[in-house]
Write an enzyme that holds these catalytic residues in place. Structure first.
Site, short mmCIF file in Angstrom:
data_model
loop_
_atom_site.label_atom_id
_atom_site.label_comp_id
_atom_site.label_asym_id
_atom_site.label_seq_id
_atom_site.Cartn_x
_atom_site.Cartn_y
_atom_site.Cartn_z
N GLU A 146 -7.73 5.56 5.31
CA GLU A 146 -8.35 5.37 3.98
C GLU A 146 -8.87 3.95 3.80
OE1 GLU A 146 -6.32 4.29 0.53
OE2 GLU A 146 -4.32 4.70 1.34
N LYS A 153 5.51 5.11 -3.06
CA LYS A 153 5.93 3.74 -3.41
C LYS A 153 7.06 3.76 -4.42
CE LYS A 153 1.28 2.13 -2.75
NZ LYS A 153 0.66 3.44 -3.01
#
Ligand code: PSU
Ligand code: MN
Length: 306
Positions: free
Chosen positions: A25, A159
């Site tokens: 990405e 995360k």
């Protein structure tokens, strides 16, 4: 309308030869890491994929075209640009028709990878359900993309700035396999441990590749999330990172940061608070994910040839 897809020479050659390809990405470059480590890391990750026997395909929208594989010049320009759009499913078509440049998040990278018939994609951490989502409704489009686009995404978990139990619940609701690699626990990006058990565990790349292919055979939509723990020597323990995350979250709240700005703000703030240590961990985990993704992509190609 023609498909606005453009392959780099390296990726075009790999496609023609039926070699293993790993998508990468670009939001991590533009919104996830500071210059110049962002471009250095992007190059290191591409090299790691090559060393592991696959071809890297970094994906971004450059001047209204989906680039699958970026030239060194494009990568440098993207890493230094300031007005790059952060593209998710909702923004991709608008960016293309306006001829603009945009970095693809996990969701948009999955869409572009699927268009390019690439089945494996390595990143750092996926977006998820934010803490306080019951008030803000902030749930990353990455989760819904995993439910509908057939790409296996290798991340170091979600995360730890997120609400991890809620993130796992949403993935389960949408039928996304969440596979911890080599351990029972769901990893939490900077830390190997989250205190949460992963729904599934696999210990080999071949198993993960076979499970992707079994889902195709069954006609199931969507991809898989592989949660690959950060290498032990690079991790920041849960005890060490938790107070830092709390502090960054308080700052975001006080400054009224919302929507697309939340994740980039928190990553930058945690970078400052840890004096760069979070970035070192982030780089190590992405490289680790690139290695596993390459092994999975190679297993898929091997199985297709067999
Ligand atoms: N992983 C990283 N750094 C990042 C991201 C992932 O190590 O910057 C990006 C990905 O592109 C992911 C996005 O899709 O953060 C999530 O953004 P949001 O929470 O706004 O959906
Ligand atoms: Mn969001």
């Amino acid at each position: 309308m023609t498909m606005p897809l453009q392959f780099s020479p390296e990726v075009a050659e790999a496609r023609a030869a039926g070699r293993a390809i790993v998508a990468l990405e670009s939001t991590i470059i533009t919104h996830g890491m500071p210059w110049p480590q962002n471009v250095e890391t992007a190059r290191l990750v591409e090299d790691e994929v090559r060393k592991s026997g696959a071809t890297p395909a970094t994906i971004a929208v450059m001047n209204g075209r989906i680039c699958v594989g970026l030239s060194p010049e494009d990568l440098l320009a993207l890493g230094q640009a300031r007005d790059v759009m952060k593209l998710s499913r909702a923004d991709l078509a608008a960016c293309l028709v306006s001829g603009r440049t945009g970095a693809t998040t996990v969701a948009a990278t999955m869409i572009c990878a699927a268009l390019a018939r690439i089945s494996v994609f390595a990143t750092g951490g996926i977006g998820g359900v934010h803490r306080g989502a019951e008030r803000s409704f902030d749930i990353s489009a990455d989760l819904l993309e995993l439910a509908q686009t057939p790409v296996t995404v290798i991340a170091a978990g979600a995360k730890a700035i997120l609400d991890l139990p809620k993130t796992l619940e949403v993935l389960e609701t949408h039928g996304v396999p969440v596979i911890a690699y080599g351990q029972d626990e769901f990893p939490a990006f900077w830390s190997r441990s989250s205190g949460l058990r992963a729904p599934l565990r696999m210990d080999t790349a071949a198993q993960i590749a076979a499970s992707h292919q079994m889902r195709q055979t069954l006609g199931m939509a969507g991809g898989q999330l592989v949660a690959n723990p950060i290498p032990p020597e690079a991790e920041i323990s849960r005890e060490a990172i938790s107070p830092v995350i709390e502090c960054a979250l308080r700052d975001a709240e006080a400054l009224g940061i919302h929507a697309k700005a939340v994740t980039p703000f928190l990553l930058q703030r945690i970078f400052e608070l840890t004096e760069g240590r979070s970035l070192q961990a982030n780089i190590a985990l992405v490289l680790n994910n690139a290695r596993l993704a390459s092994a999975i992509a190679r297993a898929m190609v091997g199985a297709a040839a067999a």
